[in-house]
Enzyme design. Structure first.
Site, PDB file in Angstrom:
ATOM      1  N   HIS A 116       0.844  -1.202   0.000  1.00  0.00           N
ATOM      2  CA  HIS A 116       0.000   0.000   0.000  1.00  0.00           C
ATOM      3  C   HIS A 116       0.882   1.256   0.000  1.00  0.00           C
ATOM      4  O   HIS A 116       0.631   2.215  -0.733  1.00  0.00           O
ATOM      5  CB  HIS A 116      -0.876   0.074   1.258  1.00  0.00           C
ATOM      6  CG  HIS A 116      -1.910  -0.992   1.375  1.00  0.00           C
ATOM      7  ND1 HIS A 116      -2.053  -1.767   2.496  1.00  0.00           N
ATOM      8  CD2 HIS A 116      -2.883  -1.404   0.517  1.00  0.00           C
ATOM      9  CE1 HIS A 116      -3.074  -2.604   2.342  1.00  0.00           C
ATOM     10  NE2 HIS A 116      -3.580  -2.415   1.144  1.00  0.00           N
TER      11      HIS A 116
ATOM     12  N   LYS B 212     -17.867  -6.508   8.615  1.00  0.00           N
ATOM     13  CA  LYS B 212     -16.634  -7.246   8.909  1.00  0.00           C
ATOM     14  C   LYS B 212     -15.896  -6.530  10.024  1.00  0.00           C
ATOM     15  O   LYS B 212     -15.593  -5.345   9.906  1.00  0.00           O
ATOM     16  CB  LYS B 212     -15.758  -7.267   7.640  1.00  0.00           C
ATOM     17  CG  LYS B 212     -15.208  -8.632   7.332  1.00  0.00           C
ATOM     18  CD  LYS B 212     -14.649  -8.725   5.926  1.00  0.00           C
ATOM     19  CE  LYS B 212     -13.245  -8.172   5.797  1.00  0.00           C
ATOM     20  NZ  LYS B 212     -12.744  -8.226   4.419  1.00  0.00           N
TER      21      LYS B 212
ATOM     22  N   SER C 199      -2.763  -7.705   3.011  1.00  0.00           N
ATOM     23  CA  SER C 199      -3.101  -7.568   4.432  1.00  0.00           C
ATOM     24  C   SER C 199      -3.537  -8.912   5.004  1.00  0.00           C
ATOM     25  O   SER C 199      -3.199  -9.249   6.142  1.00  0.00           O
ATOM     26  CB  SER C 199      -4.230  -6.550   4.615  1.00  0.00           C
ATOM     27  OG  SER C 199      -3.818  -5.289   4.178  1.00  0.00           O
TER      28      SER C 199
END
Ligand code: PNS
Length: 161
Positions: A16, A40, A129
């Site tokens: 990222h 989530k 991730s």
């Protein structure tokens, strides 16, 4: 040109960061937009994600961190964004990203919201991730895949679980 780089950033990785640094060098303004996902739970809370991003991106004067909920296209249009930035790591990313790009353009006013893709640097093109969370949970080494502070915080999350 003002662009948005949206994502979950749970947690932010060196992949990222690579995209953000390169976008910051090419565009006038970059909004890093963290999705508030009510369905989530995620590993890090929204506040923790924002705090990590703000700390890591402090030196980039044309980068700001925001959170958003709902449709990306609505947030982008409300913030007068010219284009969405997404990173492509491999062919496997392409299918989902193509659909997302088409949907966002379809949903935008006058089909005007473009998505621009930056190809991930080979050094970090295998990082995600979800992989970071799994490696940390299983006691593996995530050094070099995420910033040092993020690594420490990620390990801490799994301590005593
Ligand atoms: O880091 P991620 O999980 O790959 O990011 C995905 C993200 C946040 C870019 C995407 O899920 C998103 O834009 N969600 C907001 C809802 C939306 O606008 N969906 C697109 C139309 S279905």
């Amino acid at each position: 040109m003002k662009v948005i780089y949206p994502g979950s950033f749970d947690p932010i990785t060196n992949g990222h960061l690579d995209i953000i640094e390169r976008a910051s060098a090419k565009f006038d303004e970059v909004v890093v937009a963290v999705l508030v996902n009510t369905q989530k739970k995620g590993l890090f809370s929204m506040d923790e994600r924002i705090e990590m991003l703000e700390e890591l991106l402090y030196d980039y004067s044309n980068v700001k961190v925001e959170k958003f909920s709902g449709l990306l296209v609505d947030f982008a249009q409300a913030n007068e964004i010219d284009a969405i930035i997404r990173g492509l790591r491999a062919v496997s990313d392409y299918e989902n990203e193509l659909q997302l790009a088409h949907l966002n353009r379809f949903l935008s006013k006058d089909d005007n919201l473009e998505t621009l893709f930056l190809t991930a640097s080979p050094k970090v093109s295998f990082v995600s991730s979800s992989a970071i969370r799994e490696i940390a949970q299983l006691g593996g080494d995530i050094t070099g895949l995420v910033p040092e502070k993020v690594a420490k915080k990620t390990y801490k999350k799994y301590q005593g679980r």
